[in-house]
Design an enzyme around this catalytic site. Structure first.
Site, PDB file in Angstrom:
ATOM      1  N   GLU A  39      25.886 -18.018 -19.535  1.00 52.94           N
ATOM      2  CA  GLU A  39      25.488 -16.858 -18.723  1.00 52.94           C
ATOM      3  C   GLU A  39      25.300 -15.629 -19.591  1.00 52.94           C
ATOM      4  O   GLU A  39      24.336 -14.869 -19.426  1.00 52.94           O
ATOM      5  CB  GLU A  39      26.572 -16.545 -17.679  1.00 52.94           C
ATOM      6  CG  GLU A  39      26.411 -17.249 -16.366  1.00 52.94           C
ATOM      7  CD  GLU A  39      27.462 -16.800 -15.374  1.00 52.94           C
ATOM      8  OE1 GLU A  39      27.911 -15.635 -15.440  1.00 52.94           O
ATOM      9  OE2 GLU A  39      27.851 -17.622 -14.523  1.00 52.94           O
TER      10      GLU A  39
ATOM     11  N   GLY B 182      -3.348  16.151  -0.671  1.00 53.45           N
ATOM     12  CA  GLY B 182      -3.763  15.710   0.654  1.00 53.45           C
ATOM     13  C   GLY B 182      -3.367  16.713   1.716  1.00 53.45           C
ATOM     14  O   GLY B 182      -2.493  17.560   1.514  1.00 53.45           O
TER      15      GLY B 182
ATOM     16  N   GLY C  94       0.461  15.766   6.741  1.00 53.10           N
ATOM     17  CA  GLY C  94       0.516  14.602   7.617  1.00 53.10           C
ATOM     18  C   GLY C  94      -0.287  13.417   7.150  1.00 53.10           C
ATOM     19  O   GLY C  94      -0.397  12.420   7.875  1.00 53.10           O
TER      20      GLY C  94
ATOM     21  N   GLY D 138       0.407  11.408   4.668  1.00 53.17           N
ATOM     22  CA  GLY D 138       1.229  10.336   4.111  1.00 53.17           C
ATOM     23  C   GLY D 138       1.589  10.486   2.653  1.00 53.17           C
ATOM     24  O   GLY D 138       2.024   9.518   2.026  1.00 53.17           O
ATOM     25  N   LYS D 139       1.436  11.709   2.111  1.00 58.94           N
ATOM     26  CA  LYS D 139       1.738  11.908   0.690  1.00 58.94           C
ATOM     27  C   LYS D 139       3.201  11.599   0.366  1.00 58.94           C
ATOM     28  O   LYS D 139       3.508  10.885  -0.586  1.00 58.94           O
ATOM     29  CB  LYS D 139       1.408  13.346   0.288  1.00 58.94           C
ATOM     30  CG  LYS D 139      -0.040  13.751   0.497  1.00 58.94           C
ATOM     31  CD  LYS D 139      -0.320  15.171   0.050  1.00 58.94           C
ATOM     32  CE  LYS D 139       0.510  16.212   0.793  1.00 58.94           C
ATOM     33  NZ  LYS D 139       0.250  16.228   2.249  1.00 58.94           N
ATOM     34  N   THR D 140       4.095  12.135   1.186  1.00 59.89           N
ATOM     35  CA  THR D 140       5.522  11.916   0.935  1.00 59.89           C
ATOM     36  C   THR D 140       5.868  10.438   1.027  1.00 59.89           C
ATOM     37  O   THR D 140       6.627   9.910   0.208  1.00 59.89           O
ATOM     38  CB  THR D 140       6.370  12.721   1.933  1.00 59.89           C
ATOM     39  OG1 THR D 140       6.146  14.118   1.725  1.00 59.89           O
ATOM     40  CG2 THR D 140       7.858  12.429   1.747  1.00 59.89           C
TER      41      THR D 140
END
Length: 356
Positions: free
Chosen positions: A111, A241, A244, A246-248
């Site tokens: 291992e 952008g 709202g 959707g960047k975040t």
């Protein structure tokens, strides 16, 4: 303080549009940033410590919300070696528990070889040795109880395999770790290990995978733009952008995928929160960045960009700033290795101008 722009390559990802070079993302970069499934893989001798120290250690890890794996948790009925390799590759940190009867365990040594080999493929993985009543020099030099076991190995086992064990023990034994001696408080010792692991634990995922429609190709385009494989490349990627769009969400998805590849990382969610604090908002932001990156509160008044620059000059660092309105907002931060910036664009209803 002005930013030295010559230290960076500035790239922009505009809404759904990305540069063709970014879309043809490097497989290596995308493959490189697969998020580990487990926080910790524990390597130990089951017969020696499995029902004693390691049992207490694993219980403490679970209480502190660490996901863990070891050879005892592999799925039944599968090829054990391939499943073991998979578990090791899907783990971020390796705890190697050296005990007096560790070296007679052929399974533990095999291992360990896989663990040390994995460091070549995953550069930001960590190996933390734990020495239970064992001198670290005995581990790396194969002395004491380790020497006795290896005499038997060399008489009965393929020399090439034994050589691999020696090499892995030397490499692991040279790393700084946690030594426990007879009479030490075991509970306090385990708590010290937990505290060290907390400092390097990958943060919880920011992105909700249930809402991943259309996110993956955009996230991979940003990952490609960051050029993670080029350690000498200092990069800023700005995501533009309208509110709202959707960047975040996209940036959170990128952060989750690549954070394991960095020594330091910080996600500042809302720059506006600091800007609303008044004329000294930049000092507050700098303090929060240092706190997020190091886990420590700045202790002096004159904290600033030079401190960040000195701290991160030689470290691989990811800094994400959410809701940045203007490039000027970044001037106080100085130099860092990789940065994702989410710019917000306000649409003026009265005209076509955009305020960044």
């Amino acid at each position: 303080m002005m930013m030295n722009r010559r230290s960076f390559s500035d790239r922009t990802i505009l809404g759904k549009e990305v540069m063709k070079n970014d879309l043809s993302s490097s497989y290596d970069d995308v493959h490189l940033c697969k998020r580990p499934k487990y926080d910790v893989f524990v390597n130990y001798s089951l017969e020696d410590t499995g029902n004693k120290f390691v049992s207490h250690l694993k219980a403490a890890l679970k209480r502190n919300i660490f996901t863990i794996s070891d050879h005892n948790t592999l799925p039944i009925g599968q090829d054990m070696r391939s499943e073991l390799l998979k578990a090791i590759e899907e783990s971020h940190t390796y705890l190697v528990v050296f005990s007096t009867n560790y070296s007679p365990s052929v399974e533990s040594l095999d291992e360990l070889v896989l663990i040390m080999d994995s460091l070549l493929n995953f550069k930001n993985r960590k190996v933390i040795p734990v020495f239970l009543n064992v001198d670290p020099s005995d581990v790396r030099n194969i002395k004491g109880c380790f020497e006795e076991a290896f005499r038997a190995h060399e008489a009965n086992i393929d020399p090439k395999r034994v050589h691999q064990w020696r090499k892995a023990l030397k490499e692991a034994g040279q790393r700084s770790g946690h030594p426990l001696k007879n009479g030490d408080d075991e509970a306090a010792f385990i708590q010290n290990i937990i505290q060290d692991l907390k400092k390097i634990k990958i943060p919880l995922e920011l992105f909700d995978a249930q809402h991943a429609v259309g996110i993956e190709p955009r996230a991979q385009a940003i990952i490609s733009a960051l050029r993670l494989g080029d350690l000498d490349f200092h990069n800023i990627v700005a995501v533009f952008g309208i509110s709202g769009s959707g960047k975040t969400t996209i940036v959170q998805a990128v952060f989750d995928r690549i954070v394991a590849e960095f020594d330091y990382y910080c996600f500042i969610k809302n720059i506006h929160f600091y800007k609303n604090k008044g004329p000294f908002w930049e000092v507050e932001l700098l303090r929060e960045v240092l706190r997020g990156l190091t886990g420590n509160d700045p202790t002096h008044e004159n904290v600033g960009a030079p401190e960040i620059r000195r701290l991160l000059e030689s470290e691989k660092t990811l800094l994400v700033l959410d809701d940045v309105e203007k490039v000027d907002d970044l001037k106080a931060l100085g130099r860092f290795t990789f940065c994702l910036i989410k710019f917000r664009i306000w649409k003026q209803q009265s005209n076509c101008d955009n305020k960044k």
